[in-house]
Design a protein around this motif. Structure first.
Motif, PDB file in Angstrom:
ATOM      1  N   SER A 165      -4.544  12.454   6.223  1.00  0.00           N
ATOM      2  CA  SER A 165      -6.018  11.959   5.269  1.00  0.00           C
ATOM      3  C   SER A 165      -5.077  12.074   3.742  1.00  0.00           C
ATOM      4  CB  SER A 165      -6.837  12.857   5.215  1.00  0.00           C
ATOM      5  OG  SER A 165      -5.801  14.988   4.552  1.00  0.00           O
ATOM      6  N   LYS A 166      -3.931  11.755   3.479  1.00  0.00           N
ATOM      7  CA  LYS A 166      -3.096  12.242   1.909  1.00  0.00           C
ATOM      8  C   LYS A 166      -3.181  10.305   1.789  1.00  0.00           C
ATOM      9  CE  LYS A 166       1.380  12.767   4.101  1.00  0.00           C
ATOM     10  NZ  LYS A 166       2.286  13.198   3.512  1.00  0.00           N
ATOM     11  N   GLU A 226      -5.486   7.751   2.700  1.00  0.00           N
ATOM     12  CA  GLU A 226      -6.053   6.672   3.432  1.00  0.00           C
ATOM     13  C   GLU A 226      -6.998   5.954   2.437  1.00  0.00           C
ATOM     14  OE1 GLU A 226      -9.053   9.863   4.542  1.00  0.00           O
ATOM     15  OE2 GLU A 226      -8.643   9.043   6.934  1.00  0.00           O
ATOM     16  N   LEU A 227      -6.223   6.916   1.350  1.00  0.00           N
ATOM     17  CA  LEU A 227      -6.799   5.879  -0.139  1.00  0.00           C
ATOM     18  C   LEU A 227      -6.079   4.502  -0.363  1.00  0.00           C
ATOM     19  CD1 LEU A 227      -7.257   8.565  -3.141  1.00  0.00           C
ATOM     20  CD2 LEU A 227      -8.978   7.435  -1.929  1.00  0.00           C
ATOM     21  N   ARG A 228      -4.615   5.016  -0.047  1.00  0.00           N
ATOM     22  CA  ARG A 228      -4.123   3.155   0.082  1.00  0.00           C
ATOM     23  C   ARG A 228      -3.683   2.261   1.116  1.00  0.00           C
ATOM     24  NH1 ARG A 228       1.076   3.627  -3.132  1.00  0.00           N
ATOM     25  NH2 ARG A 228       0.497   1.742  -3.296  1.00  0.00           N
ATOM     26  N   GLY A 229      -3.782   3.851   2.234  1.00  0.00           N
ATOM     27  CA  GLY A 229      -3.481   3.074   3.436  1.00  0.00           C
ATOM     28  C   GLY A 229      -2.384   2.136   3.886  1.00  0.00           C
ATOM     29  N   CYS A 254       0.722  -1.187   0.118  1.00  0.00           N
ATOM     30  CA  CYS A 254      -0.001  -0.049  -0.049  1.00  0.00           C
ATOM     31  C   CYS A 254       0.868   1.101   0.196  1.00  0.00           C
ATOM     32  CB  CYS A 254      -0.777  -0.434   1.526  1.00  0.00           C
ATOM     33  SG  CYS A 254      -2.406  -1.422   1.210  1.00  0.00           S
ATOM     34  N   SER A 255       0.680   2.009   0.790  1.00  0.00           N
ATOM     35  CA  SER A 255       1.269   3.149   1.098  1.00  0.00           C
ATOM     36  C   SER A 255       3.019   3.733   1.015  1.00  0.00           C
ATOM     37  CB  SER A 255       1.104   4.145   2.074  1.00  0.00           C
ATOM     38  OG  SER A 255       0.756   3.526   3.907  1.00  0.00           O
TER      39      SER A 255
END
Length: 360
Positions: free
Chosen positions: A105-106, A108-111, A42-43
């Motif tokens: 929040s930056k 959150e899409l990838r986690g 993910c991130s």
């Protein structure tokens, strides 16, 4: 067995066994070493390996990392899990694993990158290996010790306020002035980028908490932090520094930072303070907060320098030098805090004289 990619916090772990039988019964602690399989990228798609290199990881890879807690307002808030979990998360590139409670929040899409616990790294006696003081003995803080060097504390309003870069460029300025300089990062999450920046800027030696196996310092006790501080000072005295630049992570409201700047024994070791902020309001209130704790910054710096309008606002409200990186890297920087120290000594002397006259 697949080759195991070892994270930097585990660099001193040499001989170990992998115990798969206790993964559901053992309660991990900060610093406990384990082997994980990467389930989903993910991130974070890389770890910092034992040599400090950016090592890419892939699904199916096995990595050696440690459990730990993390406070990072622009990254992850994560904790050592209670009990067994089907999935764990990579919350720090230096090899920190836990369970995420919140994230910026930056992200959150990838986690966070997902991991599976394969087994714990255990020693010959079957005990789970812990990186904290694994290869060295702890040192107790000595409040009465004579320190030959001057200490400059770099503290900021928050994460990414510019305190690391300010501290590193300050090292460069001190070195340009012909001084021996040491850099210490006392608190934070394992990742050697900050200390290497200070070293590249000219520090004769640069160390951080990971030197003693701490994957992070979040939720450490005050005594543990002060003992760690003494141990890190013991590392840098071998270069006989004129100045030791110390960075403490995140902002002045963060738990460990606030504990340290409220602690008289810690403050007694600090000669000068450099405060970094990202905006004008945090600059004003940050300086006020430090002054309320008896800590007078000799200057402001940080990300605020990237926004001229905010610099103008601060200059209208504070009679305090606002130094950019060019100023900090100049050999003339020495005069900034030496002059401040002289002025403070004169004011203190005058205050004492007035007190004597009042009493008389």
């Amino acid at each position: 067995m697949k080759s195991i990619k070892k994270s930097i916090i585990c660099k001193n772990i040499k001989n170990y066994h992998i115990n798969e039988s206790i993964i559901k019964t053992y309660q991990p602690m900060p610093g406990d070493v384990a082997i994980f399989e990467v389930l989903e990228l993910c991130s974070l798609s890389a770890i910092q390996d034992k040599g400090g290199r950016n090592c890419h990881i892939f699904e199916g890879d096995r990595i050696m990392a440690t459990f730990g807690n993390r406070y990072a307002s622009n990254q992850f808030e994560g904790y050592v899990p209670v009990g067994y979990h089907e999935e764990y998360e990579l919350i720090g590139k230096g090899g920190l694993v836990g369970i995420v409670k919140s994230m910026c929040s930056k992200l959150e899409l990838r986690g966070a990158t997902k991991l599976r616990l394969v087994g714990y790294a255990t020693d010959e006696e079957g005990k789970v290996i812990n990186t904290i003081y694994h290869h060295v003995q702890p040192t107790e803080f000595d409040p009465g010790k004579i320190r030959r060097h001057k200490t400059i504390l770099s503290v900021g309003s928050s994460m990414d306020s510019g305190k690391t870069t300010s501290a590193a460029y300050l090292c460069r300025g001190l070195k340009a002035a012909g001084k021996k300089v040491a850099f210490i990062k006392l608190t934070g999450t394992v990742f050697n980028k900050d200390r290497m920046l200070a070293y590249d800027c000219g520090a004769d030696i640069a160390v951080d908490f990971a030197e003693f196996g701490f994957p992070s310092t979040y939720l450490c006790s005050l005594k543990s932090l002060m003992d760690l501080y003494e141990a890190l000072l013991g590392c840098v005295v071998k270069v006989d520094p004129d100045y030791v630049v110390i960075e403490i992570a995140d902002g002045i409201l963060q738990r460990e930072t606030e504990m340290l700047i409220d602690h008289e024994a810690f403050k007694s070791t600090v000669d000068h303070v450099l405060f970094s902020s990202g905006d004008s309001l945090s600059a004003l209130h940050g300086v006020a907060a430090l002054r309320s704790k008896g800590m007078e910054p000799f200057a402001l710096s940080g990300m605020i320098n990237t926004r001229p309008l905010l610099v103008e606002e601060v200059n209208c409200k504070l009679e305090l030098p606002l130094l950019n990186l060019e100023h900090l890297a100049s050999p003339d920087i020495v005069h900034s805090f030496e002059r401040k120290a002289v002025n403070h000594a004169i004011k203190s002397s005058m205050g004492m004289e007035r007190h004597v006259l009042d009493v008389a």
